[in-house]
Design a protein around this motif. Structure first.
Motif, short mmCIF file in Angstrom:
data_model
loop_
_atom_site.label_atom_id
_atom_site.label_comp_id
_atom_site.label_asym_id
_atom_site.label_seq_id
_atom_site.Cartn_x
_atom_site.Cartn_y
_atom_site.Cartn_z
N ALA A 1 14.01 20.46 5.45
CA ALA A 1 12.19 20.86 5.61
C ALA A 1 11.35 20.46 4.38
O ALA A 1 10.55 19.88 3.72
N HIS A 2 11.99 21.63 3.27
CA HIS A 2 11.66 21.59 1.56
C HIS A 2 11.72 19.98 1.40
O HIS A 2 10.87 19.39 0.57
N ARG A 3 12.69 19.23 1.91
CA ARG A 3 13.29 17.74 1.35
C ARG A 3 12.06 16.43 1.84
O ARG A 3 11.22 16.16 0.83
N ALA A 4 12.17 17.02 3.26
CA ALA A 4 10.70 16.30 3.42
C ALA A 4 9.09 16.55 3.26
O ALA A 4 8.42 15.54 2.72
N LYS A 5 8.74 17.52 3.01
CA LYS A 5 7.33 17.63 1.67
C LYS A 5 7.01 17.20 1.16
O LYS A 5 6.57 16.56 0.41
N ARG A 6 8.55 17.30 0.20
CA ARG A 6 8.59 16.84 -1.46
C ARG A 6 8.46 15.40 -0.68
O ARG A 6 7.80 14.19 -1.89
N TRP A 7 9.18 15.15 -0.32
CA TRP A 7 9.45 12.91 0.43
C TRP A 7 7.80 12.85 0.34
O TRP A 7 7.29 11.66 0.69
N GLY B 1 8.71 14.05 10.30
CA GLY B 1 9.72 14.36 9.08
C GLY B 1 9.89 15.68 8.39
O GLY B 1 11.05 16.28 7.91
N LYS B 2 9.01 16.42 9.86
CA LYS B 2 8.95 17.65 8.89
C LYS B 2 9.86 18.88 9.87
O LYS B 2 10.16 18.20 11.30
N PHE B 3 10.37 19.46 9.73
CA PHE B 3 11.46 20.62 11.10
C PHE B 3 10.45 21.71 11.54
O PHE B 3 9.87 22.71 10.49
N ALA B 4 10.51 22.15 13.09
CA ALA B 4 10.15 23.22 13.22
C ALA B 4 10.16 24.64 13.57
O ALA B 4 9.82 25.45 13.75
N ARG C 1 19.35 12.11 -5.15
CA ARG C 1 20.32 13.04 -5.44
C ARG C 1 20.11 13.66 -4.33
O ARG C 1 21.51 15.04 -3.98
N LYS C 2 18.98 14.75 -3.86
CA LYS C 2 19.04 15.62 -3.06
C LYS C 2 18.60 15.51 -1.46
O LYS C 2 18.20 16.10 -0.96
N GLY C 3 18.50 14.51 -0.50
CA GLY C 3 18.69 13.34 0.06
C GLY C 3 17.65 13.31 0.69
O GLY C 3 16.06 13.40 -0.21
N ILE C 4 17.36 11.94 1.30
CA ILE C 4 16.15 11.32 1.70
C ILE C 4 16.34 11.63 3.14
O ILE C 4 17.33 11.90 3.55
N PRO C 5 14.95 12.02 3.32
CA PRO C 5 14.87 12.39 4.99
C PRO C 5 15.31 11.37 5.82
O PRO C 5 15.53 10.01 5.81
#
Length: 327
Positions: free
Chosen positions: A52-58, A10-13, A81-85
């Motif tokens: 990428a930031h949201r994926a780390k939090r999720w 789920g992270k972005f390269a 609200r901030k988006g689900i990966p």
């Protein structure tokens, strides 16, 4: 987003997709010949950083995919609200909506619905088959261009739902909702339970013949616009343009084919945890963003044309900023 940028966890390269966009988006939708690649690439190059930031939090909530159950609380609501990966979206929708629990408590129900006919089968099957090939003809999973053709699964889901909920059965619009759920969840039975949960519990009486809840929502919308944007409501009344005509499609299709797919999914992220109120929030946000243009409209055709153009509006394309404005 862009497939080359997404890793399995789920992270972005990377942070730029300029010049790399495929003619088919990650959900299988074919981009039209007049698709604005430049605007989209600019949007996506910025949005990848957000993802990428949201994926780390999720990852912290899901525990790198190991956590089986997600419970609704204030933190999870803020995260939705901030988006689900993408990699966690199906599991989160299923958990927070209650669809997972309903499926676990109803073993073999889906199979039995497909095996056992009902009194309205002939009419139900005919209605479903009529719309089946009209569902996302621009999507490679529904137009016969992939071996993983999802039309049979979509047919099964709609048939099972119509048999289980005869008060609704099948009506136009449900096919698109079910198809998008199937594209995200990717599992036929899970998609059936998520659709059932959505139509019977999250949005009850939106899709009945009377459309009672939809009509109530349109009245609430009118009151909210009158309160928040009175000049806009005056324009609507002078043009004799009821919101039921202008905005009912947005609600009944849950913004499918109204907004870009990324924005639709972001709205749905909230819908499965907060319910129908996000639909009105998004509608009000569109009206607010088009207030100046709406005040220049002289009649209903101009109003309809204005709101038909919102799918290509960059303010709606930039889904993260749009969702922030909704709240």
């Amino acid at each position: 987003m862009a497939n080359k940028e997404v890793q399995k966890n789920g992270k972005f390269a990377g942070s730029s997709t300029l010049g790399k966009l495929s003619k088919i988006d990650p959900h299988g939708f074919e981009r039209s010949d007049n698709f604005d690649y430049v605007s989209y690439e600019i949007f996506e190059s910025e949005y990848l950083g957000v993802l990428a930031h949201r994926a780390k939090r999720w990852n912290q909530i899901i525990k790198d995919g190991d956590k089986k159950t997600i419970h609704s609380n204030g933190k999870v609501k803020r995260f939705c609200r901030k988006g689900i990966p993408d990699c966690y979206r199906a599991k989160t929708w299923m958990n927070l909506s209650g669809a997972t629990k309903r499926m676990e408590n109803s073993l073999d129900v889906y199979e039995k619905l497909l095996e056992t006919g009902c009194s309205n089968d002939v009419e139900l099957i005919e209605a479903i088959k009529t719309d089946l090939n009209r569902t996302f003809p621009e999507n490679i999973y529904f137009n016969g261009k992939m071996t993983d053709d999802k039309r049979q699964s979509l047919y099964n889901i709609l048939l099972a739902y119509g048999r289980r909920s005869p008060a609704i059965g099948y009506c136009q619009g449900i096919n698109f909702v079910a198809a998008l759920i199937l594209l995200v969840v990717k599992d036929e039975e899970k998609s059936f339970w998520l659709l059932s949960t959505l139509l019977d519990h999250i949005l009850p009486q939106y899709y009945t013949k009377s459309m009672l809840s939809l009509r109530v929502e349109m009245e609430v919308l009118k009151e909210l616009v009158s309160s928040k944007y009175p000049l806009c409501q005056e324009v609507m009344e002078r043009a004799q343009a009821p919101w039921m005509i202008v905005a009912s499609k947005w609600i009944i299709c849950l913004f499918i084919d109204v907004f870009p797919i990324e924005t639709v999914l972001r709205i749905w992220d909230c819908m499965f945890v907060e319910g129908s109120k996000i639909l009105l929030r998004a509608t009000l946000c569109v009206i607010k963003q088009n207030e100046t243009k709406l005040l220049l409209c002289k009649d209903m055709p101009e109003i309809v044309k204005l709101f038909e153009s919102i799918k290509t509006d960059t303010t709606v394309l930039e889904c993260h900023h749009f969702m922030q404005k909704c709240f």
